[in-house]
Write an enzyme that holds these catalytic residues in place. Structure first.
Site, mmCIF file in Angstrom:
data_model
loop_
_atom_site.group_PDB
_atom_site.id
_atom_site.type_symbol
_atom_site.label_atom_id
_atom_site.label_comp_id
_atom_site.label_asym_id
_atom_site.label_seq_id
_atom_site.Cartn_x
_atom_site.Cartn_y
_atom_site.Cartn_z
ATOM 1 N N HIS A 241 0.336 -5.805 0.739
ATOM 2 C CA HIS A 241 1.051 -6.742 -0.135
ATOM 3 C C HIS A 241 1.579 -6.081 -1.412
ATOM 4 C CE1 HIS A 241 -1.003 -9.970 2.176
ATOM 5 N NE2 HIS A 241 -2.072 -9.228 2.055
HETATM 6 C C1 BDR Z 1 -3.394 -10.235 -2.594
HETATM 7 O O1 BDR Z 1 -4.775 -10.516 -2.717
HETATM 8 C C2 BDR Z 1 -5.516 -9.329 -2.847
HETATM 9 O O2 BDR Z 1 -6.643 -9.371 -2.047
HETATM 10 C C3 BDR Z 1 -4.580 -8.198 -2.533
HETATM 11 O O3 BDR Z 1 -4.873 -7.051 -3.303
HETATM 12 C C4 BDR Z 1 -3.214 -8.752 -2.846
HETATM 13 O O4 BDR Z 1 -2.878 -8.529 -4.195
HETATM 14 C C5 BDR Z 1 -2.914 -10.730 -1.255
HETATM 15 O O5 BDR Z 1 -3.145 -12.101 -1.125
#
Ligand code: BDR
Ligand code: CA
Length: 317
Positions: A241
Site C-alpha cells: 500500500h
Molecule cells: C495500511 O495499514 C497498514 O497496516 C499498512 O502499513 C498500510 O499503511 C493498509 O491498510
C-alpha cells in the site's frame, strides 16, 4: 494513464508507522523523491518499534534522513495495532542490525510544521494513522496551504480491510482522520481501491534478492513475510500500500483519479472509520446543504508499471 517520463524529484516528508510496506515506501521515496525527513507514528505497532524500524530502514539503505518521533497513541480511540499482519516488531521476521543512529527529535509535529514553512514545494505523504498530521493542523491551521501536496495512504471508496468498510490507517485513529479530511482539502486519497490492484509476490521478491545488496535483501524479506500472511487469507500476492502511495506522488501519470466529497464516519455501529465517498452526479451533490470537502480519490493504476518502479527503487541501494 499515460507513460510520460518523470522529470523532477518531489521533495517529500514521509509520515509513517513501519510496518512492512512503510519500510519499502521509505526506500521508494528516497529513490524517486528528495526525502527530507521521516516522522513516525503509533500504528502497525507501538511508537518505539515504528521509530526503531524507520531508523533501521534508513540505516540498512545508507540513507542520511532525519527521523522524528511522533504520537504514541491515537487522539481519542483506544490503541489497536496490526502486529498480526506486520509481526510483533513491525518488520516481520527480519533480524535488524544494532542501531548506529538515533532520532533527530521527539517532536514530529514541530518538524512537520517547520518544514512546511521553510520548504515551498513540499509534499507531505502520510501512510500511517493520521494522528501527527491532525496535531500539526491544530498547531498550524494554515499547514495545508503551505504544502504542494498532501497524499495519504488510507481509506477507500468501496473497500475495507479491518472491517468490511474501514481501512486500517483511518480506522486506527478516526478522529484524527476526520480532522485531516475536514480541514486539509484537497488531499489525495490513495486508498484500498487502488492499492489492492498493485500486488507483489514471489517473483518480485526474487528480483529484489538477485541484486545481493543488504537493502534489497531486507526488502525482499519484508515482502516474503507480507506475502506469506496474505496467502493465509487466500490471496495470491501482497499489496504494498504505502509504496504505491509514494509512486502516486512521484509518477502521478500512472494513476486514474477523480474528485469527490469524502467524509470520515465516526459514529456508525458497523461503519466507524469508513471514508464515505460521494460518487453521485454533481447535481445530486450540489443539492446537499453542506457536502463534505472534495478530495482527489485515486481509483486505479498501471499496476505493472508501478510494481516495476517499486522493484527498481529497492534494487537501487
Ligand atoms: C495500511 O495499514 C497498514 O497496516 C499498512 O502499513 C498500510 O499503511 C493498509 O491498510
Ligand atoms: Ca503504514
Amino acid at each position: 494513464m499515460t507513460a510520460e517520463a518523470v522529470t523532477s524529484r518531489p521533495r517529500i516528508v514521509l509520515d509513517c508507522d513501519p510496518g512492512l510496506d512503510d519500510a519499502i515506501a521509505i526506500l521508494t521515496a528516497a529513490h524517486f523523491g528528495e526525502l527530507l525527513g521521516i516522522t513516525t507514528v503509533n500504528g502497525n505497532v507501538g511508537i518505539e518499534h515504528t521509530t526503531h524500524n524507520a531508523l533501521a530502514t534508513a540505516q540498512v539503505a545508507g540513507l542520511d534522513v532525519p527521523v522524528h518521533r511522533g504520537a504514541a497513541r491515537p487522539l481519542i480511540a483506544p490503541t489497536m495495532d496490526a502486529a498480526r499482519i506486520h509481526g510483533a516488531t513491525g518488520l516481520g521476521d527480519v533480524t535488524l542490525p544494532g542501531l548506529t543512529r538515533s532520532v533527530a527529535s521527539t517532536d514530529a509535529v514541530a518538524f512537520l510544521c517547520d518544514t512546511a514553512r521553510s520548504i515551498d514545494d513540499l509534499h507531505l505523504v502520510a501512510v500511517g494513522p493520521l494522528t501527527n498530521v491532525a496535531l500539526a493542523l491544530r498547531r498550524d491551521p494554515d499547514l495545508r496551504s503551505r504544502l504542494a501536496g498532501l497524499t495519504i495512504m488510507g481509506g477507500g471508496a468501496h473497500a475495507g480491510n479491518v472491517t468490511p468498510v474501514a481501512e486500517f490507517n483511518v480506522w486506527a485513529d478516526p478522529e484524527a482522520a476526520a480532522i485531516v479530511f475536514n480541514e486539509a482539502a484537497p488531499l489525495t486519497m490513495v486508498g484500498l481501491d487502488v492499492t489492492h490492484k498493485v500486488l507483489l509476490g514471489g517473483d518480485e521478491a526474487a528480483r529484489m534478492r538477485s541484486t545481493g545488496t543488504p537493502a534489497a535483501g531486507f526488502a525482499a524479506s519484508l515482502l516474503d513475510f507480507a506475502y506469506a500472511r496474505c496467502r493465509e487469507f487466500g490471496l495470491e500476492a501482497a499489496p504494498v500500500h504505502d509504496a504505491t502511495a509514494i509512486i502516486a506522488v512521484t509518477h502521478p501519470h500512472l494513476f486514474r483519479r477523480s474528485n469527490h466529497p469524502v467524509a470520515v464516519e465516526l459514529h456508525g455501529e458497523h461503519t466507524r472509520g469508513m471514508t464515505v465517498t460521494d460518487v453521485r452526479p454533481p447535481a445530486a451533490i450540489a443539492a446537499e446543504a453542506a457536502p463534505p470537502p472534495v478530495h482527489d480519490v485515486v481509483w486505479d493504476a498501471d499496476a505493472s508499471a508501478v510494481i516495476d518502479l517499486i522493484v527498481e527503487a529497492v534494487v537501487s541501494y
